[in-house]
Design an enzyme around this catalytic site. Structure first.
Site, PDB file in Angstrom:
ATOM      1  N   PHE A  31     -19.802 -28.013   2.141  1.00 20.13           N
ATOM      2  CA  PHE A  31     -18.974 -27.353   3.355  1.00 20.13           C
ATOM      3  C   PHE A  31     -18.006 -26.182   2.740  1.00 20.13           C
ATOM      4  O   PHE A  31     -17.238 -26.522   2.002  1.00 20.13           O
ATOM      5  CB  PHE A  31     -18.326 -28.365   4.076  1.00 20.13           C
ATOM      6  CG  PHE A  31     -17.663 -27.947   5.537  1.00 20.13           C
ATOM      7  CD1 PHE A  31     -18.546 -27.420   6.415  1.00 20.13           C
ATOM      8  CD2 PHE A  31     -16.442 -28.150   5.945  1.00 20.13           C
ATOM      9  CE1 PHE A  31     -17.899 -26.982   7.590  1.00 20.13           C
ATOM     10  CE2 PHE A  31     -15.791 -27.493   6.923  1.00 20.13           C
ATOM     11  CZ  PHE A  31     -16.916 -26.924   7.949  1.00 20.13           C
ATOM     12  N   ALA A  32     -18.302 -25.095   3.375  1.00 16.88           N
ATOM     13  CA  ALA A  32     -17.536 -23.784   2.751  1.00 16.88           C
ATOM     14  C   ALA A  32     -16.235 -23.769   3.133  1.00 16.88           C
ATOM     15  O   ALA A  32     -15.784 -24.226   4.300  1.00 16.88           O
ATOM     16  CB  ALA A  32     -18.274 -22.599   3.102  1.00 16.88           C
ATOM     17  N   THR A  33     -15.138 -23.428   2.451  1.00 19.28           N
ATOM     18  CA  THR A  33     -13.910 -23.178   2.963  1.00 19.28           C
ATOM     19  C   THR A  33     -13.770 -22.119   3.960  1.00 19.28           C
ATOM     20  O   THR A  33     -13.056 -22.572   4.950  1.00 19.28           O
ATOM     21  CB  THR A  33     -13.043 -22.555   1.696  1.00 19.28           C
ATOM     22  OG1 THR A  33     -12.924 -23.371   0.654  1.00 19.28           O
ATOM     23  CG2 THR A  33     -11.734 -22.352   2.018  1.00 19.28           C
ATOM     24  N   MET A  36     -14.370 -24.139   6.998  1.00 21.36           N
ATOM     25  CA  MET A  36     -13.362 -24.985   7.413  1.00 21.36           C
ATOM     26  C   MET A  36     -12.230 -24.384   8.065  1.00 21.36           C
ATOM     27  O   MET A  36     -11.792 -24.701   9.106  1.00 21.36           O
ATOM     28  CB  MET A  36     -13.037 -25.742   6.043  1.00 21.36           C
ATOM     29  CG  MET A  36     -11.814 -26.743   6.670  1.00 21.36           C
ATOM     30  SD  MET A  36     -10.805 -27.465   5.155  1.00 21.36           S
ATOM     31  CE  MET A  36      -9.985 -25.991   4.594  1.00 21.36           C
ATOM     32  N   LEU A  39     -13.441 -23.513  11.658  1.00 21.90           N
ATOM     33  CA  LEU A  39     -13.338 -24.735  12.531  1.00 21.90           C
ATOM     34  C   LEU A  39     -11.969 -25.059  12.924  1.00 21.90           C
ATOM     35  O   LEU A  39     -11.579 -25.441  14.202  1.00 21.90           O
ATOM     36  CB  LEU A  39     -13.995 -26.137  11.751  1.00 21.90           C
ATOM     37  CG  LEU A  39     -13.859 -27.338  12.379  1.00 21.90           C
ATOM     38  CD1 LEU A  39     -14.769 -27.286  13.796  1.00 21.90           C
ATOM     39  CD2 LEU A  39     -14.376 -28.536  11.391  1.00 21.90           C
ATOM     40  N   MET A  40     -10.999 -24.748  11.910  1.00 20.79           N
ATOM     41  CA  MET A  40      -9.501 -25.007  12.212  1.00 20.79           C
ATOM     42  C   MET A  40      -9.112 -23.914  13.379  1.00 20.79           C
ATOM     43  O   MET A  40      -8.231 -24.286  14.240  1.00 20.79           O
ATOM     44  CB  MET A  40      -8.787 -24.905  11.018  1.00 20.79           C
ATOM     45  CG  MET A  40      -8.791 -25.999  10.044  1.00 20.79           C
ATOM     46  SD  MET A  40      -8.013 -25.760   8.384  1.00 20.79           S
ATOM     47  CE  MET A  40      -7.784 -27.222   7.836  1.00 20.79           C
ATOM     48  N   GLU A  41      -9.478 -22.730  13.094  1.00 25.25           N
ATOM     49  CA  GLU A  41      -9.194 -21.615  14.312  1.00 25.25           C
ATOM     50  C   GLU A  41      -9.511 -22.130  15.479  1.00 25.25           C
ATOM     51  O   GLU A  41      -9.053 -22.004  16.524  1.00 25.25           O
ATOM     52  CB  GLU A  41      -9.429 -20.261  13.787  1.00 25.25           C
ATOM     53  CG  GLU A  41      -8.851 -19.596  12.580  1.00 25.25           C
ATOM     54  CD  GLU A  41      -8.796 -18.215  12.509  1.00 25.25           C
ATOM     55  OE1 GLU A  41      -8.337 -17.680  13.534  1.00 25.25           O
ATOM     56  OE2 GLU A  41      -9.414 -17.543  11.906  1.00 25.25           O
ATOM     57  N   GLY A  60      -5.830 -15.113  15.734  1.00 29.15           N
ATOM     58  CA  GLY A  60      -5.317 -15.840  14.867  1.00 29.15           C
ATOM     59  C   GLY A  60      -4.473 -14.587  14.018  1.00 29.15           C
ATOM     60  O   GLY A  60      -5.126 -13.523  13.597  1.00 29.15           O
ATOM     61  N   HIS A  67      -7.882 -26.738   0.881  1.00 33.07           N
ATOM     62  CA  HIS A  67      -9.175 -27.517   1.254  1.00 33.07           C
ATOM     63  C   HIS A  67      -9.232 -28.284   0.015  1.00 33.07           C
ATOM     64  O   HIS A  67      -9.043 -28.081  -1.137  1.00 33.07           O
ATOM     65  CB  HIS A  67     -10.319 -26.360   0.848  1.00 33.07           C
ATOM     66  CG  HIS A  67     -11.713 -26.822   1.359  1.00 33.07           C
ATOM     67  ND1 HIS A  67     -12.784 -26.039   1.493  1.00 33.07           N
ATOM     68  CD2 HIS A  67     -12.171 -28.326   1.661  1.00 33.07           C
ATOM     69  CE1 HIS A  67     -13.913 -26.852   1.792  1.00 33.07           C
ATOM     70  NE2 HIS A  67     -13.416 -28.003   1.992  1.00 33.07           N
ATOM     71  N   ARG A 111      -1.238 -18.307  15.725  1.00 32.35           N
ATOM     72  CA  ARG A 111      -1.949 -17.594  16.790  1.00 32.35           C
ATOM     73  C   ARG A 111      -0.883 -16.876  17.658  1.00 32.35           C
ATOM     74  O   ARG A 111       0.317 -17.328  17.871  1.00 32.35           O
ATOM     75  CB  ARG A 111      -2.931 -18.228  17.403  1.00 32.35           C
ATOM     76  CG  ARG A 111      -3.973 -19.029  16.755  1.00 32.35           C
ATOM     77  CD  ARG A 111      -4.959 -19.719  17.539  1.00 32.35           C
ATOM     78  NE  ARG A 111      -6.113 -18.715  18.053  1.00 32.35           N
ATOM     79  CZ  ARG A 111      -6.748 -18.208  17.615  1.00 32.35           C
ATOM     80  NH1 ARG A 111      -7.063 -18.483  16.272  1.00 32.35           N
ATOM     81  NH2 ARG A 111      -7.658 -17.235  18.067  1.00 32.35           N
TER      82      ARG A 111
END
Length: 129
Positions: A31-33, A36, A39-41, A60, A67, A111
């Site tokens: 799973f790429a940083t 990730m 997904l967080m945003e 954002g 990570h 944000r």
């Protein structure tokens, strides 16, 4: 009404498309940083989207995340967010990412609430010279 304590949750499966090798952030199929972070945003903005006024959105502006662990293809990853601070248009979220074996990432995400039309006009004006 936006106030501290609002929580969100989103999940994805780790696939070849969201691995470091496909995202350009490395050569391995984990799973790429950047995936990730996306997904967080997404988890943060989606948690409050229905509470915004007509014509408003969020963008954002700041990330401070770590990570912590790799996740291979085939595992589920999810993010949990919590709105920690509301300062006029500024929103600060605590975000954590997990896979089926434990925490893989965490940090803070900022944000700002914007007027969508005004924001896009300003962005498009860059094309006009």
């Amino acid at each position: 009404m936006l106030e501290a304590g609002i929580k969100g949750r989103q999940e994805v499966m780790v696939t070849k498309e969201n691995c470091a090798s496909a995202q350009g952030s490395g050569l391995l199929e984990v799973f790429a940083t950047p995936a990730m972070i996306a997904l967080m945003e997404q988890t943060a903005w989606m948690s409050i989207a229905s509470l915004l006024n007509e014509g408003e959105g969020t963008v954002g502006t700041k990330l401070d995340v770590s990570h912590l662990a790799a996740t291979p293809v085939g595992m589920k990853v999810w993010c949990e967010s919590e709105l920690k601070e509301v300062d006029k248009r500024r929103l600060v979220f605590h975000v954590e990412a997990f896979d089926e074996k434990g925490k893989i990432g965490e940090g803070e995400h900022e944000r700002f609430i914007i007027q969508n039309e005004k924001f896009m006009k300003k962005a498009q004006a860059k094309l006009e010279g």
